[in-house]
Scaffold this motif. Structure first.
Motif, PDB file in Angstrom:
ATOM      1  N   TYR A  93       0.632  -1.434  -0.002  1.00 38.12           N
ATOM      2  CA  TYR A  93      -0.086  -0.077   0.068  1.00 38.12           C
ATOM      3  C   TYR A  93       0.744   1.130   0.117  1.00 38.12           C
ATOM      4  N   ARG A  94       2.059   1.190   0.588  1.00 39.53           N
ATOM      5  CA  ARG A  94       2.833   2.420   0.614  1.00 39.53           C
ATOM      6  C   ARG A  94       3.533   2.817  -0.783  1.00 39.53           C
ATOM      7  N   PHE A  95       3.436   2.152  -1.669  1.00 39.37           N
ATOM      8  CA  PHE A  95       3.801   2.029  -2.944  1.00 39.37           C
ATOM      9  C   PHE A  95       2.771   2.545  -4.094  1.00 39.37           C
ATOM     10  N   ILE A  96       1.528   1.768  -3.586  1.00 42.09           N
ATOM     11  CA  ILE A  96       0.161   2.145  -4.508  1.00 42.09           C
ATOM     12  C   ILE A  96      -0.387   3.606  -4.056  1.00 42.09           C
ATOM     13  N   TYR A  97      -0.160   3.744  -2.638  1.00 41.01           N
ATOM     14  CA  TYR A  97      -1.003   5.158  -2.313  1.00 41.01           C
ATOM     15  C   TYR A  97      -0.091   5.813  -1.395  1.00 41.01           C
ATOM     16  N   PRO A  98       1.175   6.368  -2.122  1.00 42.47           N
ATOM     17  CA  PRO A  98       2.163   7.075  -1.470  1.00 42.47           C
ATOM     18  C   PRO A  98       1.840   8.336  -0.980  1.00 42.47           C
ATOM     19  N   GLU A  99       0.731   8.956  -1.493  1.00 38.07           N
ATOM     20  CA  GLU A  99       0.252  10.461  -1.217  1.00 38.07           C
ATOM     21  C   GLU A  99      -0.444  10.579   0.002  1.00 38.07           C
ATOM     22  N   PHE A 100      -1.051   9.150   0.844  1.00 40.00           N
ATOM     23  CA  PHE A 100      -1.472   8.938   2.088  1.00 40.00           C
ATOM     24  C   PHE A 100      -0.203   9.440   3.178  1.00 40.00           C
ATOM     25  N   LEU A 101       0.821   9.323   2.616  1.00 44.54           N
ATOM     26  CA  LEU A 101       2.046   9.304   3.587  1.00 44.54           C
ATOM     27  C   LEU A 101       2.245  10.824   3.722  1.00 44.54           C
ATOM     28  N   PRO A 102       2.651  11.280   4.967  1.00 43.10           N
ATOM     29  CA  PRO A 102       2.701  12.852   5.080  1.00 43.10           C
ATOM     30  C   PRO A 102       3.971  13.054   4.696  1.00 43.10           C
ATOM     31  N   ASP A 103       4.456  14.613   4.759  1.00 41.27           N
ATOM     32  CA  ASP A 103       5.884  14.977   4.454  1.00 41.27           C
ATOM     33  C   ASP A 103       6.396  14.769   5.633  1.00 41.27           C
ATOM     34  N   PRO A 104       7.930  13.942   5.532  1.00 40.81           N
ATOM     35  CA  PRO A 104       8.792  13.556   6.506  1.00 40.81           C
ATOM     36  C   PRO A 104       9.209  14.904   7.078  1.00 40.81           C
ATOM     37  N   LYS A 105       9.330  15.938   6.505  1.00 36.98           N
ATOM     38  CA  LYS A 105       9.873  17.146   7.448  1.00 36.98           C
ATOM     39  C   LYS A 105       9.018  17.653   8.771  1.00 36.98           C
ATOM     40  N   ILE A 106       9.790  17.462   9.766  1.00 35.74           N
ATOM     41  CA  ILE A 106       9.122  17.841  11.210  1.00 35.74           C
ATOM     42  C   ILE A 106       8.341  19.193  11.255  1.00 35.74           C
ATOM     43  N   GLU A 107       9.045  20.231  10.511  1.00 34.34           N
ATOM     44  CA  GLU A 107       8.411  21.711  10.752  1.00 34.34           C
ATOM     45  C   GLU A 107       7.158  21.850   9.828  1.00 34.34           C
ATOM     46  N   TRP A 108       6.990  20.777   9.161  1.00 32.96           N
ATOM     47  CA  TRP A 108       5.961  20.778   8.273  1.00 32.96           C
ATOM     48  C   TRP A 108       4.669  19.867   8.738  1.00 32.96           C
ATOM     49  N   ARG A 109       5.037  19.114   9.731  1.00 34.64           N
ATOM     50  CA  ARG A 109       4.049  18.105  10.330  1.00 34.64           C
ATOM     51  C   ARG A 109       2.814  18.788  11.236  1.00 34.64           C
ATOM     52  N   ASN A 110       1.756  18.199  10.790  1.00 36.82           N
ATOM     53  CA  ASN A 110       0.461  18.688  11.765  1.00 36.82           C
ATOM     54  C   ASN A 110      -0.725  17.497  11.691  1.00 36.82           C
ATOM     55  N   LYS A 111      -0.932  16.851  12.735  1.00 33.08           N
ATOM     56  CA  LYS A 111      -1.598  15.806  12.863  1.00 33.08           C
ATOM     57  C   LYS A 111      -3.009  15.910  12.435  1.00 33.08           C
TER      58      LYS A 111
END
Length: 335
Positions: A93-111
């Motif tokens: 699934y992480r290859f089929i739907y990669p857009e569901f994973l958030p940006d890994p940069k911590i400063e851009w994360r927002n749960k």
């Protein structure tokens, strides 16, 4: 007949044994007849079963049975929790739907924002079929265009890049039309997109095919009326091992300095390779902290995909069902 009273002292060992018929009530408390004094009354707790069995005053085994039943119910409920579904989510699934994973940069994360975006993405996918595709697949995208004939436009091309996350996920299609290289960047969840078709599902040797901009035209030229090629269900996605030939320099980028597998050997002077070796950073693949900061940990990936697994699985089942209908060829009537 002795009436049913409110329990004051529930004992696990009754002085006398009572046999009674259990009805629809959940618990029946009956006063013991051994003692006549109201102050010293001992009550016996009867656990009721709907199969109308005769019960005794042995309340300890019944309590244990009730606890076991409650434990079984809790275990069945735990199977529906996200933690229990982590092992059910397919690893691809992480290859089929990669857009569901958030940006890994911590400063851009927002749960909160990420969760709301995943809800919007699932809602959008329920209205339009976004099939499985990879970099190197040939797609046909139909969008609404108020200036085109029929108010729609269709573009066929090879996917040379796929980037972004969440609602900002996008992909680039390239095709050579009338000897002119044409590229269009599509936002995957753009509401103007009406249809996305996969004409040829395949992968390439590299994660990005931006070097096709400097390749010969025949490597990215596809007819606008190309027919879709269907893969049998359960077949793994094929990898196209083709290696393209680049045009003579100048190029848009220094491709010789990148570790690319889908390009034929460069015909360049030795000084280009010496300079590429001087600026190379082969130790970066061993930098664990850089890898950690540029990726999402596996535990968080499992938590995210377990959240959206049920909706994605239902959409995938519907897509396969429609695909089987398209592959069916209705026989012609014979005389």
């Amino acid at each position: 007949m002795t009436g049913i009273s409110r329990p004051r002292d529930v004992t696990t060992s009754g002085a006398a044994t009572f046999n009674t018929l259990a009805y629809n009530s959940e618990r029946v408390v009956r006063r013991s007849d051994d003692d006549d004094d109201d102050d010293d009354d001992k009550v016996v707790l009867f656990t009721v079963h709907k199969d109308c069995r005769y019960l005794s005053s042995a309340t300890k085994p019944l309590q244990e049975e009730g606890e076991e039943r409650r434990q079984d119910v809790s275990d069945s409920r735990d199977q529906t929790t996200p933690d229990a579904r982590k092992g059910v989510v397919p690893p691809q699934y992480r290859f089929i739907y990669p857009e569901f994973l958030p940006d890994p940069k911590i400063e851009w994360r927002n749960k909160v924002r990420e969760k709301l975006e995943r809800t919007d993405m699932l809602s959008r996918r329920s209205h339009i079929d976004i099939p499985e595709f990879y970099v190197g697949s040939i797609l046909a995208v139909t969008t609404s265009d108020p200036h085109a004939l029929g108010k729609t436009s269709r573009f066929v091309g090879i996917c040379i890049d796929r980037s972004g996350c969440g609602l900002r996920a996008n992909f680039i299609l390239r095709n050579v039309i009338d000897h002119l290289g044409t590229e269009i960047l599509y936002e995957m969840y753009n509401p103007t997109i009406q249809k996305i078709e996969v004409l040829r599902l395949e992968k390439r040797l590299d994660d990005k095919l931006l070097y096709l901009r400097d390749a010969l035209p025949e490597y990215c030229t596809f007819p606008s009326n190309m027919e879709p090629e269907f893969l049998p269900e359960g077949t793994p996605v094929p990898v196209n091992p083709i290696k393209v030939q680049l045009k003579p320099r100048p190029w848009l980028e220094r491709w010789e300095r990148q570790d690319l597998q889908g390009i034929q050997p460069f015909k360049l002077p030795e000084r280009f390779f010496e300079k590429a070796k001087a600026v190379a950073t082969p130790w970066e693949k061993f930098d664990l902290m850089k890898t950690y900061r540029s990726t999402i940990v596996e535990e968080e990936q499992s938590e995210i995909f377990s959240e959206v697994y049920s909706e994605l699985h239902q959409l995938e089942f519907t897509r396969k069902k429609m695909k089987r209908k398209k592959m069916f060829i209705k026989p012609k009537k014979t005389a």
